[in-house]
Design an enzyme around this catalytic site. Sequence first.
Site, PDB file in Angstrom:
ATOM      1  N   SER A  30     -21.833 -55.707  35.815  1.00  0.00           N
ATOM      2  CA  SER A  30     -21.918 -55.503  34.368  1.00  0.00           C
ATOM      3  C   SER A  30     -23.183 -56.031  33.714  1.00  0.00           C
ATOM      4  O   SER A  30     -23.694 -55.418  32.773  1.00  0.00           O
ATOM      5  CB  SER A  30     -20.695 -56.105  33.671  1.00  0.00           C
ATOM      6  OG  SER A  30     -20.563 -57.477  33.991  1.00  0.00           O
ATOM      7  N   ASP A 228     -17.963 -64.543  25.492  1.00  0.00           N
ATOM      8  CA  ASP A 228     -17.077 -64.466  26.651  1.00  0.00           C
ATOM      9  C   ASP A 228     -17.536 -65.353  27.813  1.00  0.00           C
ATOM     10  O   ASP A 228     -16.842 -65.471  28.831  1.00  0.00           O
ATOM     11  CB  ASP A 228     -16.927 -63.017  27.134  1.00  0.00           C
ATOM     12  CG  ASP A 228     -18.257 -62.382  27.564  1.00  0.00           C
ATOM     13  OD1 ASP A 228     -19.269 -63.094  27.676  1.00  0.00           O
ATOM     14  OD2 ASP A 228     -18.257 -61.157  27.789  1.00  0.00           O
ATOM     15  N   HIS A 231     -21.178 -62.508  29.951  1.00  0.00           N
ATOM     16  CA  HIS A 231     -22.235 -61.503  29.815  1.00  0.00           C
ATOM     17  C   HIS A 231     -23.405 -62.023  28.984  1.00  0.00           C
ATOM     18  O   HIS A 231     -23.219 -62.770  28.026  1.00  0.00           O
ATOM     19  CB  HIS A 231     -21.675 -60.233  29.170  1.00  0.00           C
ATOM     20  CG  HIS A 231     -20.616 -59.577  30.000  1.00  0.00           C
ATOM     21  ND1 HIS A 231     -19.292 -59.550  29.635  1.00  0.00           N
ATOM     22  CD2 HIS A 231     -20.699 -58.931  31.191  1.00  0.00           C
ATOM     23  CE1 HIS A 231     -18.593 -58.915  30.566  1.00  0.00           C
ATOM     24  NE2 HIS A 231     -19.432 -58.536  31.515  1.00  0.00           N
TER      25      HIS A 231
END
Length: 253
Positions: A30, A228, A231
Amino acid sequence: MGISSSAQKDGQPTTTTTTKKQIFILSGQSNMAGRGGVKNKHWDKVVPDDCKPDPSTIHRLNANLIWETAQEPLHADIDTRKICGIGPGMSFANAIKDYIVGVIDLVPCAVGGTAIKEWAKGQKLYEDMVRRAKAAVKSGGEIKCLLWYQGESDTDSLHVANCYKLDMENFVHNVRADLGLPDLPIIQVAIASGTDAKCIEVVREAQKAIDLPNVVCVDAKGLELKEDNLHLTTEAQVQLGHMLADAYLAHFG
């Protein structure tokens, strides 16, 4: 002599046969696909100047294996299970474009939430990446480097983390063999996040300990993370793109 794009028509680059094509594979999970600017399953569509499109110089191979102008989010049609935002690819390309001859062709392949085992030879993600890389070369040009940012999904257990070094070394050997490029430059990013602090360090140490020719490590530790804690923020992704560019120009440019 490679085929390159020098203009646009209906959003698609037009081609000439005068400019060298330099191909860069973007792969991993990601943080390579990009989550900068994504919150509550929505991308804010804020594109920093470092990530602006350059239709005459920077192109991407889309999911249908068609070249088009590269623009954020680079992985929108590749990493389709999640919402994509800003990654490091465009800032990397913009940072190197004035220092290399020809155009820059980006081949996005990253998919969020994927473990290194899913990138083993014979697995779908690996085979898709190789297929896309070979398709990119068919239109002319040379693969110059693979940019790799992956490992967060391998911090779920100590056993998995302990296997990372061997799995990554196998990945390097396999992709070089399958692309027929035994000296293919690879720049990997040492992860900055994950699910278990101890395992994060195990994976990071594995990444930094890989000692293979033409494999360089860039460390993401210290770059700003989103709420979070997994990321990179948009600003951090831009910074990472510059770090990758500096590493490429210093070692392979």
